[in-house]
Design a protein around this motif. Structure first.
Motif, PDB file in Angstrom:
ATOM      1  N   ASN A  11       7.955   4.645   9.005  1.00  0.00           N
ATOM      2  CA  ASN A  11       8.415   5.034  10.340  1.00  0.00           C
ATOM      3  C   ASN A  11       8.963   6.464  10.395  1.00  0.00           C
ATOM      4  O   ASN A  11       9.897   6.748  11.153  1.00  0.00           O
ATOM      5  N   CYS A  12       8.370   7.366   9.615  1.00  0.00           N
ATOM      6  CA  CYS A  12       8.850   8.746   9.546  1.00  0.00           C
ATOM      7  C   CYS A  12       7.779   9.714  10.057  1.00  0.00           C
ATOM      8  O   CYS A  12       6.609   9.361  10.212  1.00  0.00           O
ATOM      9  N   GLN A  13       8.194  10.937  10.324  1.00  0.00           N
ATOM     10  CA  GLN A  13       7.262  11.998  10.674  1.00  0.00           C
ATOM     11  C   GLN A  13       7.012  12.835   9.421  1.00  0.00           C
ATOM     12  O   GLN A  13       7.962  13.248   8.746  1.00  0.00           O
ATOM     13  N   ILE A  14       5.739  13.102   9.140  1.00  0.00           N
ATOM     14  CA  ILE A  14       5.364  13.692   7.851  1.00  0.00           C
ATOM     15  C   ILE A  14       4.627  15.008   8.037  1.00  0.00           C
ATOM     16  O   ILE A  14       3.605  15.068   8.734  1.00  0.00           O
ATOM     17  N   PHE A  15       5.138  16.046   7.384  1.00  0.00           N
ATOM     18  CA  PHE A  15       4.379  17.293   7.217  1.00  0.00           C
ATOM     19  C   PHE A  15       3.929  17.333   5.772  1.00  0.00           C
ATOM     20  O   PHE A  15       4.743  17.425   4.859  1.00  0.00           O
ATOM     21  N   THR A  16       2.636  17.249   5.542  1.00  0.00           N
ATOM     22  CA  THR A  16       2.118  17.126   4.172  1.00  0.00           C
ATOM     23  C   THR A  16       2.172  18.422   3.379  1.00  0.00           C
ATOM     24  O   THR A  16       1.982  18.412   2.168  1.00  0.00           O
ATOM     25  N   GLY A  17       2.426  19.539   4.060  1.00  0.00           N
ATOM     26  CA  GLY A  17       2.407  20.841   3.397  1.00  0.00           C
ATOM     27  C   GLY A  17       1.105  21.578   3.607  1.00  0.00           C
ATOM     28  O   GLY A  17       1.011  22.771   3.349  1.00  0.00           O
ATOM     29  N   ASP A  18       0.102  20.889   4.081  1.00  0.00           N
ATOM     30  CA  ASP A  18      -1.215  21.474   4.326  1.00  0.00           C
ATOM     31  C   ASP A  18      -1.304  21.888   5.801  1.00  0.00           C
ATOM     32  O   ASP A  18      -1.196  21.051   6.698  1.00  0.00           O
ATOM     33  N   LEU A  19      -1.516  23.177   6.040  1.00  0.00           N
ATOM     34  CA  LEU A  19      -1.557  23.684   7.410  1.00  0.00           C
ATOM     35  C   LEU A  19      -2.736  23.159   8.203  1.00  0.00           C
ATOM     36  O   LEU A  19      -2.715  23.176   9.439  1.00  0.00           O
ATOM     37  N   THR A  20      -3.755  22.682   7.519  1.00  0.00           N
ATOM     38  CA  THR A  20      -4.938  22.170   8.227  1.00  0.00           C
ATOM     39  C   THR A  20      -4.730  20.753   8.751  1.00  0.00           C
ATOM     40  O   THR A  20      -5.525  20.257   9.539  1.00  0.00           O
ATOM     41  N   ASN A  21      -3.665  20.115   8.288  1.00  0.00           N
ATOM     42  CA  ASN A  21      -3.361  18.756   8.751  1.00  0.00           C
ATOM     43  C   ASN A  21      -2.303  18.782   9.844  1.00  0.00           C
ATOM     44  O   ASN A  21      -1.372  19.596   9.799  1.00  0.00           O
ATOM     45  N   GLY A  22      -2.406  17.906  10.793  1.00  0.00           N
ATOM     46  CA  GLY A  22      -1.374  17.784  11.811  1.00  0.00           C
ATOM     47  C   GLY A  22      -0.186  17.003  11.286  1.00  0.00           C
ATOM     48  O   GLY A  22      -0.213  16.448  10.177  1.00  0.00           O
ATOM     49  N   ILE A  23       0.878  16.956  12.083  1.00  0.00           N
ATOM     50  CA  ILE A  23       2.046  16.157  11.715  1.00  0.00           C
ATOM     51  C   ILE A  23       1.709  14.683  11.920  1.00  0.00           C
ATOM     52  O   ILE A  23       1.194  14.287  12.963  1.00  0.00           O
ATOM     53  N   ILE A  24       1.974  13.873  10.911  1.00  0.00           N
ATOM     54  CA  ILE A  24       1.750  12.430  11.025  1.00  0.00           C
ATOM     55  C   ILE A  24       2.987  11.816  11.666  1.00  0.00           C
ATOM     56  O   ILE A  24       4.089  11.867  11.098  1.00  0.00           O
ATOM     57  N   LYS A  25       2.812  11.259  12.841  1.00  0.00           N
ATOM     58  CA  LYS A  25       3.929  10.629  13.552  1.00  0.00           C
ATOM     59  C   LYS A  25       3.938   9.127  13.277  1.00  0.00           C
ATOM     60  O   LYS A  25       2.897   8.504  13.165  1.00  0.00           O
ATOM     61  N   ASN A  26       5.153   8.588  13.176  1.00  0.00           N
ATOM     62  CA  ASN A  26       5.316   7.167  12.850  1.00  0.00           C
ATOM     63  C   ASN A  26       4.462   6.803  11.634  1.00  0.00           C
ATOM     64  O   ASN A  26       3.653   5.883  11.657  1.00  0.00           O
ATOM     65  N   GLY A  27       4.684   7.582  10.576  1.00  0.00           N
ATOM     66  CA  GLY A  27       3.848   7.450   9.386  1.00  0.00           C
ATOM     67  C   GLY A  27       4.473   6.620   8.280  1.00  0.00           C
ATOM     68  O   GLY A  27       5.629   6.173   8.359  1.00  0.00           O
ATOM     69  N   VAL A  28       3.680   6.422   7.238  1.00  0.00           N
ATOM     70  CA  VAL A  28       4.144   5.711   6.054  1.00  0.00           C
ATOM     71  C   VAL A  28       3.583   6.408   4.823  1.00  0.00           C
ATOM     72  O   VAL A  28       2.458   6.911   4.831  1.00  0.00           O
ATOM     73  N   ILE A  29       4.400   6.442   3.769  1.00  0.00           N
ATOM     74  CA  ILE A  29       3.996   7.019   2.484  1.00  0.00           C
ATOM     75  C   ILE A  29       4.212   5.954   1.416  1.00  0.00           C
ATOM     76  O   ILE A  29       5.332   5.447   1.248  1.00  0.00           O
ATOM     77  N   LEU A  30       3.167   5.618   0.713  1.00  0.00           N
ATOM     78  CA  LEU A  30       3.300   4.678  -0.408  1.00  0.00           C
ATOM     79  C   LEU A  30       3.581   5.460  -1.682  1.00  0.00           C
ATOM     80  O   LEU A  30       2.947   6.492  -1.949  1.00  0.00           O
ATOM     81  N   ILE A  31       4.537   4.972  -2.458  1.00  0.00           N
ATOM     82  CA  ILE A  31       4.874   5.594  -3.741  1.00  0.00           C
ATOM     83  C   ILE A  31       4.704   4.557  -4.831  1.00  0.00           C
ATOM     84  O   ILE A  31       5.332   3.478  -4.800  1.00  0.00           O
ATOM     85  N   ASN A  32       3.837   4.877  -5.783  1.00  0.00           N
ATOM     86  CA  ASN A  32       3.554   3.970  -6.896  1.00  0.00           C
ATOM     87  C   ASN A  32       4.207   4.517  -8.153  1.00  0.00           C
ATOM     88  O   ASN A  32       3.868   5.615  -8.622  1.00  0.00           O
ATOM     89  N   ASN A  33       5.150   3.761  -8.691  1.00  0.00           N
ATOM     90  CA  ASN A  33       5.896   4.214  -9.865  1.00  0.00           C
ATOM     91  C   ASN A  33       5.351   3.584 -11.134  1.00  0.00           C
ATOM     92  O   ASN A  33       5.019   2.393 -11.175  1.00  0.00           O
ATOM     93  N   ARG A  34       5.271   4.405 -12.158  1.00  0.00           N
ATOM     94  CA  ARG A  34       4.794   3.944 -13.458  1.00  0.00           C
ATOM     95  C   ARG A  34       5.857   4.241 -14.497  1.00  0.00           C
ATOM     96  O   ARG A  34       6.523   5.277 -14.438  1.00  0.00           O
ATOM     97  N   ASP A  35       5.992   3.372 -15.447  1.00  0.00           N
ATOM     98  CA  ASP A  35       6.946   3.569 -16.532  1.00  0.00           C
ATOM     99  C   ASP A  35       6.173   3.932 -17.799  1.00  0.00           C
ATOM    100  O   ASP A  35       5.339   3.163 -18.263  1.00  0.00           O
ATOM    101  N   ASN A  36       6.434   5.111 -18.316  1.00  0.00           N
ATOM    102  CA  ASN A  36       5.755   5.573 -19.519  1.00  0.00           C
ATOM    103  C   ASN A  36       6.793   5.782 -20.612  1.00  0.00           C
ATOM    104  O   ASN A  36       7.492   6.794 -20.640  1.00  0.00           O
ATOM    105  N   LYS A  37       6.943   4.787 -21.475  1.00  0.00           N
ATOM    106  CA  LYS A  37       7.906   4.838 -22.567  1.00  0.00           C
ATOM    107  C   LYS A  37       9.316   5.130 -22.056  1.00  0.00           C
ATOM    108  O   LYS A  37      10.049   5.967 -22.593  1.00  0.00           O
ATOM    109  N   GLY A  38       9.673   4.463 -20.969  1.00  0.00           N
ATOM    110  CA  GLY A  38      11.013   4.599 -20.421  1.00  0.00           C
ATOM    111  C   GLY A  38      11.187   5.742 -19.449  1.00  0.00           C
ATOM    112  O   GLY A  38      12.261   5.916 -18.872  1.00  0.00           O
ATOM    113  N   ILE A  39      10.138   6.541 -19.245  1.00  0.00           N
ATOM    114  CA  ILE A  39      10.214   7.674 -18.319  1.00  0.00           C
ATOM    115  C   ILE A  39       9.470   7.303 -17.043  1.00  0.00           C
ATOM    116  O   ILE A  39       8.283   6.958 -17.079  1.00  0.00           O
ATOM    117  N   ASN A  40      10.170   7.373 -15.914  1.00  0.00           N
ATOM    118  CA  ASN A  40       9.558   7.015 -14.644  1.00  0.00           C
ATOM    119  C   ASN A  40       8.709   8.167 -14.127  1.00  0.00           C
ATOM    120  O   ASN A  40       9.122   9.326 -14.156  1.00  0.00           O
TER     121      ASN A  40
END
Length: 449
Positions: A11-40
């Protein structure tokens, strides 16, 4: 700090950093976390409007209604050794400075410096800076700090480090540099840095403000084209870019002719330099970049000698360089020269947590809108530092580096001073706390800054 879970920022507004993309309104970002020998290590998953993205069941939903998200900021020019606090070290003579260096090599000095470095990078991270290029620190303590973050000793920003810079005998920055006085000296110093494991090579091609003893010394050409060329050739053979401190028209041109990849600070540009920025056959990528660092002269010029704890000569040299640097920045904009964003944090009154001010200065002096300046400090900086496949934009597969704000920074850059949440490699810092320098904040209050 949250870590080792999968998240959905919803439910956030997102500027991806890319000028060619518009602002994503009412957006969602998925974050996938991996554990590599105790380091996230978290990466971005799918990004888009919330009604078009399916949120997996194993993702914790974080409701960011009314919030704004941009990529993590990148400071392309800083020094980890200092924090911007006024100190009288700039007034000390060479004998006293050499004594300080002797202490810095001993266990107590090493402990103090590394503790300061760790504090500085944590403060920067809490201010939303998820990547720092550190351009010159003593005795490779910057490498040790980078590696401590890399193995998970503490959560910090991504660091690209230069180790010891290169200068001439009696040159600017000699305290943190290898002293070179010939092309072969330059090659040997670069080889030492490469062997130590640096990410970039830093040359000091001209005089500078902080240790100047005569008016006009800052910006005076010091390193020869032959020395610059040898250092660049050796660095490029190792696949490393070269950053050059250059603060005069002649100094910039000579550094470009030698093949440097980024000009740090800059000055007014002549036609030959403008052409070399765009087409530099001696640089690693065939072109060169300007990193203006407007914060440094503007900060010094805003204060008096007593507050700065600097000499009148050093302050006067800052005034002489200020207009030149601003002029060079404006020329680069008008000529479509690639520009990055850095602060020269460690210069007096230039802290690691005030990176947002550089964006404000660039917007004001360059007459450019906030969205473009944020692009320069994210996507564009990542390209300059050759880390665009890792970070710089909010994009599927890239490191989950981002900042959340309660107001819209694309409308007001002052909002950048107040991050609501910071993400670094999927680690979430909620309500980040910036430890501001009491002495600086007290002086600002007195002067009503």
């Amino acid at each position: 700090m949250k870590k080792s879970n999968n998240y959905a920022l919803a439910n956030c507004q997102i500027f991806t950093g890319d000028l060619t993309n518009g602002i994503i309104k009412n957006g969602v970002i998925l974050i996938n976390n991996r554990d590599n020998k105790g380091i996230n290590y978290g990466i971005f998953g799918n990004i888009g409007e919330i009604d078009k993205i399916k949120i997996p069941k194993d993702h914790e939903i974080i409701d960011l209604s009314g919030k704004y998200i941009i990529p993590g900021l990148i400071n392309a020019h800083a020094h980890l050794t200092g924090d911007g606090k006024p100190r009288n070290i700039t007034k000390k003579d060479d004998k006293s400075l050499k004594r300080l260096l002797w202490i810095a090599r001993r266990w107590i000095g090493r402990k103090i410096i590394k503790r300061m470095m760790r504090k500085n990078v944590k403060n920067a991270l809490n201010a939303g800076i998820t990547t720092i290029r550190s351009l010159g620190d003593p005795y490779y303590y910057d490498i040790e700090t980078r590696d401590a973050i890399g193995v998970g000793n503490f959560v910090g920003p991504r660091l690209l480090v230069a180790g010891r810079s290169l200068c001439i005998t009696g040159g600017h920055g000699w305290m943190m540099s290898y002293v070179i006085d010939s092309p072969w000296d330059a090659r040997k110093a670069v080889r030492k840095n490469v062997a130590a494991g640096v990410d970039v090579i830093k040359l000091i091609a001209t005089g500078g403000v902080m240790d100047s003893k005569k008016i006009g010394e800052a910006g005076r050409p010091q390193m020869t084209i032959e020395e610059i060329s040898a250092a660049c050739d050796e660095a490029h053979r190792a696949g490393l870019k070269v950053a050059a401190h250059a603060e005069s028209t002649q100094g910039v041109k000579e550094a470009l002719k030698g093949g440097v990849d980024t000009i740090e600070h800059g000055a007014e540009l002549d036609r030959e330099s403008i052409k070399l920025f765009k087409n530099n056959p001696n640089s690693l990528k065939g072109y060169s970049v300007l990193i203006p660092t407007l914060s440094a002269p503007l900060a010094i010029c805003a204060w008096g000698e007593q507050e700065l704890q600097m000499t009148s000569v050093q302050r006067e040299n800052a005034f002489l360089l200020k207009d030149e640097m601003i002029s060079g920045f404006k020329q680069a904009l008008n000529e479509n020269i690639k520009i990055g964003v850095g602060t020269d944090a460690t210069v007096t009154f230039v802290t690691h947590y005030d990176f947002w001010k550089e964006l404000l200065y660039m917007s004001e002096h360059g007459k450019i809108d906030p969205k473009f300046v944020i692009y320069l400090a994210t996507k564009c900086n990542s390209e300059i530092l050759d880390i665009e496949t890792q970070t710089g934009t909010i994009e599927n597969g890239k490191s989950a580096d981002f900042i959340v704000f309660e107001e819209n920074p694309l409308k007001d850059l002052n909002v950048l001073a107040f991050p609501f949440m910071v993400g670094i490699r999927g680690n979430l810092i909620e309500r980040p706390k910036i430890k501001k320098i009491k002495k600086i904040e007290k002086l600002k209050k007195i002067k009503q800054f």
